[in-house]
Design an enzyme around this catalytic site. Structure first.
Site, PDB file in Angstrom:
ATOM      1  N   LYS A  25       0.838  -1.197   0.000  1.00  0.00           N
ATOM      2  CA  LYS A  25       0.000   0.000   0.000  1.00  0.00           C
ATOM      3  C   LYS A  25       0.874   1.248   0.000  1.00  0.00           C
ATOM      4  O   LYS A  25       1.979   1.261   0.541  1.00  0.00           O
ATOM      5  CB  LYS A  25      -0.914   0.017   1.240  1.00  0.00           C
ATOM      6  CG  LYS A  25      -1.876  -1.152   1.296  1.00  0.00           C
ATOM      7  CD  LYS A  25      -2.900  -1.052   0.207  1.00  0.00           C
ATOM      8  CE  LYS A  25      -3.867  -2.213   0.242  1.00  0.00           C
ATOM      9  NZ  LYS A  25      -4.633  -2.325  -0.971  1.00  0.00           N
ATOM     10  N   CYS A  26       0.370   2.299  -0.626  1.00  0.00           N
ATOM     11  CA  CYS A  26       1.055   3.588  -0.605  1.00  0.00           C
ATOM     12  C   CYS A  26       1.172   4.046   0.845  1.00  0.00           C
ATOM     13  O   CYS A  26       0.249   3.814   1.610  1.00  0.00           O
ATOM     14  CB  CYS A  26       0.301   4.618  -1.443  1.00  0.00           C
ATOM     15  SG  CYS A  26       1.012   4.770  -3.090  1.00  0.00           S
ATOM     16  N   PRO A  27       2.278   4.624   1.204  1.00  0.00           N
ATOM     17  CA  PRO A  27       3.339   5.179   0.361  1.00  0.00           C
ATOM     18  C   PRO A  27       4.512   4.241   0.100  1.00  0.00           C
ATOM     19  O   PRO A  27       5.537   4.689  -0.396  1.00  0.00           O
ATOM     20  CB  PRO A  27       3.792   6.387   1.158  1.00  0.00           C
ATOM     21  CG  PRO A  27       3.717   5.911   2.573  1.00  0.00           C
ATOM     22  CD  PRO A  27       2.465   5.040   2.603  1.00  0.00           C
ATOM     23  N   ILE A  28       4.386   2.950   0.419  1.00  0.00           N
ATOM     24  CA  ILE A  28       5.517   2.030   0.276  1.00  0.00           C
ATOM     25  C   ILE A  28       6.080   1.998  -1.147  1.00  0.00           C
ATOM     26  O   ILE A  28       7.306   2.067  -1.317  1.00  0.00           O
ATOM     27  CB  ILE A  28       5.160   0.614   0.782  1.00  0.00           C
ATOM     28  CG1 ILE A  28       4.773   0.655   2.267  1.00  0.00           C
ATOM     29  CG2 ILE A  28       6.307  -0.362   0.547  1.00  0.00           C
ATOM     30  CD1 ILE A  28       5.823   1.226   3.197  1.00  0.00           C
ATOM     31  N   ASP A  52      -1.784  -0.924  -5.873  1.00  0.00           N
ATOM     32  CA  ASP A  52      -2.559  -0.012  -5.034  1.00  0.00           C
ATOM     33  C   ASP A  52      -3.014   1.151  -5.921  1.00  0.00           C
ATOM     34  O   ASP A  52      -2.180   1.820  -6.535  1.00  0.00           O
ATOM     35  CB  ASP A  52      -1.697   0.498  -3.884  1.00  0.00           C
ATOM     36  CG  ASP A  52      -2.446   1.452  -2.963  1.00  0.00           C
ATOM     37  OD1 ASP A  52      -3.651   1.678  -3.165  1.00  0.00           O
ATOM     38  OD2 ASP A  52      -1.811   1.983  -2.028  1.00  0.00           O
TER      39      ASP A  52
END
Length: 89
Positions: A25-28, A52
């Site tokens: 998932k963001c921000p990954i 995502d």
């Protein structure tokens, strides 16, 4: 933003690096891109594989903020996108 097929027939340059952020998932995905973009030569392409929906819009926005170039986003066959970024500095 450009969205097209998974295998961009007209792609002039193959990615020098592919970052697999599928399932993250963001921000990954952006963090992974930021950590690794300097490991490719100037003007090289980094492909970020992400599913995502936030990454589809956030990575091009990150490119604008950081003065890198969002080349295109290509739909992957099963899910997500391959988001291509050109390193500008």
């Amino acid at each position: 933003m450009t969205s097209s097929q998974a295998n961009p027939a007209g792609s002039a340059q193959s990615p020098a690096l592919t970052i697999d952020a599928l399932g993250k998932k963001c921000p990954i995905p952006i963090i992974m891109l930021a950590e690794q973009i300097n490991h490719v030569p100037l003007n090289a392409i980094v492909a970020v594989l992400a599913d995502d929906p936030a990454a589809f819009t956030d990575i091009p926005a990150w490119c604008r903020l950081k003065s890198h170039h969002h080349v295109a986003s290509y739909e992957l066959p099963e899910r997500g996108w391959s988001i291509h970024v050109r390193r500008n500095y």
